[in-house]
Write a protein that holds these residues in place. Structure first.
Motif, PDB file in Angstrom:
ATOM      1  N   ALA A  36       4.009  -2.755  -1.737  1.00 11.07           N
ATOM      2  CA  ALA A  36       3.877  -1.394  -1.221  1.00 11.07           C
ATOM      3  C   ALA A  36       4.930  -1.142  -0.143  1.00 11.07           C
ATOM      4  CB  ALA A  36       2.476  -1.190  -0.661  1.00 11.07           C
ATOM      5  N   LEU A  37       5.323  -2.216   0.520  1.00  5.87           N
ATOM      6  CA  LEU A  37       6.307  -2.104   1.594  1.00  5.87           C
ATOM      7  C   LEU A  37       6.991  -3.454   1.762  1.00  5.87           C
ATOM      8  CD1 LEU A  37       7.376  -0.459   4.188  1.00  5.87           C
ATOM      9  CD2 LEU A  37       5.680  -1.783   5.438  1.00  5.87           C
ATOM     10  N   LEU A  92      10.884 -11.586   6.677  1.00  3.59           N
ATOM     11  CA  LEU A  92      10.847 -10.565   5.634  1.00  3.59           C
ATOM     12  C   LEU A  92       9.422 -10.540   5.101  1.00  3.59           C
ATOM     13  CD1 LEU A  92      13.044  -8.749   4.332  1.00  3.59           C
ATOM     14  CD2 LEU A  92      13.188 -10.416   2.475  1.00  3.59           C
ATOM     15  N   LEU A  93       8.775  -9.406   5.275  1.00  5.21           N
ATOM     16  CA  LEU A  93       7.347  -9.309   4.999  1.00  5.21           C
ATOM     17  C   LEU A  93       7.124  -8.373   3.823  1.00  5.21           C
ATOM     18  CD1 LEU A  93       4.936 -10.471   6.701  1.00  5.21           C
ATOM     19  CD2 LEU A  93       4.788  -8.235   7.784  1.00  5.21           C
ATOM     20  N   ASP A  94       6.516  -8.861   2.760  1.00  7.76           N
ATOM     21  CA  ASP A  94       6.133  -8.015   1.629  1.00  7.76           C
ATOM     22  C   ASP A  94       4.635  -7.733   1.736  1.00  7.76           C
ATOM     23  OD1 ASP A  94       8.274  -9.327  -1.051  1.00  7.76           O
ATOM     24  OD2 ASP A  94       8.587  -7.764   0.472  1.00  7.76           O
ATOM     25  N   ILE A  95       4.285  -6.449   1.798  1.00  7.37           N
ATOM     26  CA  ILE A  95       2.889  -6.053   1.851  1.00  7.37           C
ATOM     27  C   ILE A  95       2.461  -5.569   0.467  1.00  7.37           C
ATOM     28  CG2 ILE A  95       1.201  -4.517   2.911  1.00  7.37           C
ATOM     29  CD1 ILE A  95       2.365  -6.485   4.884  1.00  7.37           C
ATOM     30  N   HIS A  96       1.505  -6.264  -0.122  1.00  9.40           N
ATOM     31  CA  HIS A  96       0.919  -5.859  -1.395  1.00  9.40           C
ATOM     32  C   HIS A  96      -0.499  -5.384  -1.120  1.00  9.40           C
ATOM     33  CE1 HIS A  96       4.007  -7.852  -4.025  1.00  9.40           C
ATOM     34  NE2 HIS A  96       4.190  -8.544  -2.914  1.00  9.40           N
ATOM     35  N   ALA A  97      -0.967  -4.402  -1.871  1.00  4.14           N
ATOM     36  CA  ALA A  97      -2.321  -3.903  -1.662  1.00  4.14           C
ATOM     37  C   ALA A  97      -2.963  -3.578  -2.993  1.00  4.14           C
ATOM     38  CB  ALA A  97      -2.294  -2.665  -0.769  1.00  4.14           C
ATOM     39  N   SER A  98      -4.281  -3.708  -3.033  1.00 10.10           N
ATOM     40  CA  SER A  98      -5.023  -3.523  -4.271  1.00 10.10           C
ATOM     41  C   SER A  98      -5.132  -2.056  -4.681  1.00 10.10           C
ATOM     42  CB  SER A  98      -6.427  -4.113  -4.120  1.00 10.10           C
ATOM     43  OG  SER A  98      -7.097  -3.513  -3.008  1.00 10.10           O
ATOM     44  N   ASP A  99      -4.892  -1.125  -3.722  1.00 12.92           N
ATOM     45  CA  ASP A  99      -5.072   0.283  -4.015  1.00 12.92           C
ATOM     46  C   ASP A  99      -4.273   1.104  -3.011  1.00 12.92           C
ATOM     47  OD1 ASP A  99      -7.482  -0.842  -2.330  1.00 12.92           O
ATOM     48  OD2 ASP A  99      -7.120   1.221  -1.679  1.00 12.92           O
ATOM     49  N   ALA A 100      -4.155   2.395  -3.285  1.00 15.15           N
ATOM     50  CA  ALA A 100      -3.295   3.256  -2.483  1.00 15.15           C
ATOM     51  C   ALA A 100      -3.790   3.411  -1.047  1.00 15.15           C
ATOM     52  CB  ALA A 100      -3.165   4.628  -3.150  1.00 15.15           C
ATOM     53  N   THR A 156      -5.702   1.350   0.768  1.00 10.87           N
ATOM     54  CA  THR A 156      -5.513   0.107   1.518  1.00 10.87           C
ATOM     55  C   THR A 156      -4.032  -0.081   1.836  1.00 10.87           C
ATOM     56  OG1 THR A 156      -7.438  -0.852   0.421  1.00 10.87           O
ATOM     57  CG2 THR A 156      -5.927  -2.383   1.503  1.00 10.87           C
ATOM     58  N   ALA A 157      -3.177   0.310   0.894  1.00  2.00           N
ATOM     59  CA  ALA A 157      -1.731   0.235   1.154  1.00  2.00           C
ATOM     60  C   ALA A 157      -1.353   1.145   2.325  1.00  2.00           C
ATOM     61  CB  ALA A 157      -0.956   0.637  -0.099  1.00  2.00           C
ATOM     62  N   ARG A 158      -1.950   2.323   2.383  1.00  2.50           N
ATOM     63  CA  ARG A 158      -1.650   3.245   3.483  1.00  2.50           C
ATOM     64  C   ARG A 158      -2.058   2.636   4.826  1.00  2.50           C
ATOM     65  NH1 ARG A 158      -3.882   6.883   6.838  1.00  2.50           N
ATOM     66  NH2 ARG A 158      -5.997   6.309   6.206  1.00  2.50           N
ATOM     67  N   LEU A 159      -3.253   2.086   4.881  1.00  2.00           N
ATOM     68  CA  LEU A 159      -3.724   1.469   6.114  1.00  2.00           C
ATOM     69  C   LEU A 159      -2.845   0.294   6.527  1.00  2.00           C
ATOM     70  CD1 LEU A 159      -7.573   1.458   5.371  1.00  2.00           C
ATOM     71  CD2 LEU A 159      -6.400   2.852   7.089  1.00  2.00           C
ATOM     72  N   ALA A 160      -2.468  -0.513   5.555  1.00  2.00           N
ATOM     73  CA  ALA A 160      -1.762  -1.764   5.860  1.00  2.00           C
ATOM     74  C   ALA A 160      -0.297  -1.555   6.219  1.00  2.00           C
ATOM     75  CB  ALA A 160      -1.871  -2.715   4.671  1.00  2.00           C
ATOM     76  N   THR A 161       0.260  -0.407   5.833  1.00  2.42           N
ATOM     77  CA  THR A 161       1.713  -0.252   6.010  1.00  2.42           C
ATOM     78  C   THR A 161       2.115   0.738   7.095  1.00  2.42           C
ATOM     79  OG1 THR A 161       1.811   1.469   4.298  1.00  2.42           O
ATOM     80  CG2 THR A 161       2.163  -0.811   3.578  1.00  2.42           C
ATOM     81  N   ARG A 162       1.195   1.569   7.575  1.00  3.30           N
ATOM     82  CA  ARG A 162       1.658   2.643   8.461  1.00  3.30           C
ATOM     83  C   ARG A 162       2.204   2.128   9.798  1.00  3.30           C
ATOM     84  NH1 ARG A 162      -3.858   5.919  10.121  1.00  3.30           N
ATOM     85  NH2 ARG A 162      -5.044   4.144  10.928  1.00  3.30           N
ATOM     86  N   ALA A 163       1.718   1.000  10.299  1.00  2.00           N
ATOM     87  CA  ALA A 163       2.250   0.457  11.554  1.00  2.00           C
ATOM     88  C   ALA A 163       3.466  -0.426  11.322  1.00  2.00           C
ATOM     89  CB  ALA A 163       1.170  -0.317  12.303  1.00  2.00           C
ATOM     90  N   LEU A 164       3.844  -0.596  10.067  1.00  2.00           N
ATOM     91  CA  LEU A 164       5.005  -1.443   9.729  1.00  2.00           C
ATOM     92  C   LEU A 164       6.156  -0.633   9.134  1.00  2.00           C
ATOM     93  CD1 LEU A 164       3.039  -4.385   8.086  1.00  2.00           C
ATOM     94  CD2 LEU A 164       4.467  -4.578  10.128  1.00  2.00           C
ATOM     95  N   ALA A 165       5.921   0.650   8.909  1.00  2.00           N
ATOM     96  CA  ALA A 165       6.908   1.458   8.186  1.00  2.00           C
ATOM     97  C   ALA A 165       8.247   1.525   8.912  1.00  2.00           C
ATOM     98  CB  ALA A 165       6.354   2.860   7.957  1.00  2.00           C
ATOM     99  N   HIS A 166       8.239   1.361  10.240  1.00  2.00           N
ATOM    100  CA  HIS A 166       9.480   1.422  11.010  1.00  2.00           C
ATOM    101  C   HIS A 166      10.461   0.331  10.593  1.00  2.00           C
ATOM    102  CE1 HIS A 166       7.299  -1.840  12.867  1.00  2.00           C
ATOM    103  NE2 HIS A 166       8.386  -2.201  13.521  1.00  2.00           N
TER     104      HIS A 166
END
Lengths: 366, 141
Positions: free
Chosen positions: A37-38, A46-54, A56-66
């Motif tokens: 997802a990100l 280098l961090l790859d964020i995978h999520a089971s659904d959209a 959870t992906a939103r929650l897990a990535t919003r503080a890392l999007a920078h």
């Protein structure tokens, strides 16, 4: 803890390496086989964020999007860590089982740590029924939850923090607790326990256009030239009601409350002053803020021991998984940099101006 | 009867020494400590098994000097705080580092602000192999 041990009558074994052995077969491999997802680059990580659904992906990535980089971005010199966030409720999976024998004993905010020696190897959080763990040989971390919506809001301000800590334990870089402020890519780490003024000072500094790499944790890296770089780990800022009032309403309470009974709002730096968030800062000193009630902020040299007391224990508590390693990292940092006590005035904007002056003229440090 | 020997509980604490202070963190409780005066020297002595009489002999004034009472009191305090463990037997320890020439009573400052946070947000420790309610054995791993 002692009372709970006494009440239990017999041991029960998990017979598994949670969370990995608790996942249904194929779930993790299938998730990791798809695109992340990100992909985020945080200094050497280098961090790859995978999520089971959209969601959870939103929650897990919003503080890392920078720290987002393109999916094809690769760094042969970087450490690659993959993190899988699995929400059973949204993915249609059965919820993970907890540690046998503990279900009726745990209060909502309790956690169970599985330990090997002094290191925690997996964590189970009671209310959300969430397992967290890391597999070092494969470089894979897992957050496996019955319901991501029940994970405490403050956890999403720093997602996968403990997985990053596990992944970097034996590396020349790792997370420490503190706020980072800078100008021109050079700056200071503000260290201290909760309530000393780090987040309020960071918020005020942002309003003055001072750069920041975050107010909570950053990834510290020791360079080959002996210097230390602080890399921004999370685009988040936690500010209490009192601090919002001190800032005279200049920062709207747009973020969600961090938790029940906890009067803090989680904001994103990029929602307030996007130009102030910087990826990396060359650290020049450690500042130890203290609420002093002064009319004007004062700075004076501090002993390295005082700096370690401000930085080491709280970092070990915040990161939690290997307190000995975190404490050693904090000790290495305080030995690497000059340390100063910062006796704060009652006005956070005046404090920010003082820090801004010191950043402009580092030679003026005592 | 041999004097009681003690050693730092290295499974329970981490410590760093600076010129004039030793900072100690106790993992389980979250309490941390600042050791000043002769405290750093005493702490360093217990990096290996040692006893009060050996330290007093090495301190200014010798075995029956004024430092003896200071050392006895301080060792009792460290043991009560679960920073030192009593040990029995074992080989003789290496010679001590020189004691401070100007003896100042060992002092210990206790910080419990983080332990208050830990008490509010309890964490339960479980042995990874045996599960609940086996608390982890500090000797394993």
């Amino acid at each position: 803890m002692t009372a709970l041990t006494a009440r239990t009558t017999h041991p029960t074994a998990l017979n598994a390496q949670p969370p990995f052995d608790l996942l249904p077969e194929g779930v993790l491999d299938t998730l990791l086989a798809g695109p992340p997802a990100l992909r985020a680059a945080i200094g050497p990580l280098l961090l790859d964020i995978h999520a089971s659904d959209a969601e959870t992906a939103r929650l897990a990535t919003r503080a890392l999007a920078h720290a987002r980089v393109e999916r094809h971005h690769d760094g042969p010199d970087r450490q690659h860590v993959r993190v899988a966030f699995i929400d059973c409720a949204r993915a249609g999976l059965p919820p993970p089982r907890g540690v046998p024998g503990t279900e009726h004993l745990l209060a909502p905010h309790d956690e169970v740590n599985l330990r090997e020696g002094n290191r925690i190897v997996a964590i189970h959080q009671a209310e959300s029924r969430t397992w967290e763990g890391f597999d070092p040989p494969r470089g894979i971390g897992v957050v496996y939850t019955a319901d991501a919506g029940r994970i405490a809001p403050w956890e999403w301000a720093s997602p996968a923090k403990r997985i990053i800590e596990w992944a970097t334990l034996d590396r020349p870089y790792g997370l420490l607790h503190g706020a980072v402020l800078a100008r021109g890519g050079e700056g200071f780490l503000l260290a201290g326990n909760s309530g000393v003024g780090k987040s309020t000072t960071t918020a005020a500094a942002m309003l003055r256009g001072i750069q920041t790499a975050g107010d909570d944790v950053s990834l510290l890296e020791w360079r080959s030239d002996g210097g230390v770089t602080a890399h921004a780990a999370y685009d988040s800022l936690k500010v209490g009601e009192a601090s919002l009032a001190l800032l005279g309403g200049r920062i709207a309470a747009a973020g969600e409350a961090v938790g029940p009974g906890i009067a803090k709002h989680m904001l994103r730096i990029t929602d307030i002053a996007p130009e102030t968030l910087v990826q990396s800062v060359d650290l020049k000193a450690i500042l130890l803020p203290r609420l002093a009630g002064l009319a004007r902020t004062a700075i004076r040299p501090a002993e390295h021991g005082a700096a370690l007391r401000a930085l080491g224990p709280v970092s070990s508590f915040v990161m939690r998984v290997a307190p000995e390693a975190t404490f050693a990292r904090a000790s290495r940092l305080v030995r690497s940099l000059p340390c100063y006590a910062l006796d704060l005035s009652v006005d956070p904007l005046e404090v920010a101006d003082t820090i801004g002056d010191l950043l402009e003229r580092p030679g003026s440090l005592p | 009867m041999s004097p009681q020997r003690f050693v730092i509980d290295t499974a329970a604490v981490a410590a760093e020494k600076f010129d004039d202070e030793t900072v100690v963190l106790h993992f389980e409780s979250g309490r941390y400590f600042s050791l000043g005066g002769a405290a750093s020297w005493i702490w360093q002595a217990f990096e290996q098994p040692n006893d009060v009489a050996t330290l007093a002999t090495a301190a200014p004034g010798g075995a029956l000097g004024p430092a003896l009472a200071d050392i006895e009191r301080f060792v009792a305090e460290l043991e009560a705080l679960k920073l030192l463990l009593p040990v029995s037997g074992g080989a003789a320890s290496a010679p001590l580092a020189p004691a401070p020439e100007l003896w100042a009573a060992p002092s210990l400052e206790v910080f419990s602000d983080l332990s208050d946070l830990i008490a509010l947000d309890p964490v339960h420790e479980v042995d990874a192999m045996m599960g609940w309610p086996r608390r982890p054995d500090p000797g394993i791993g």
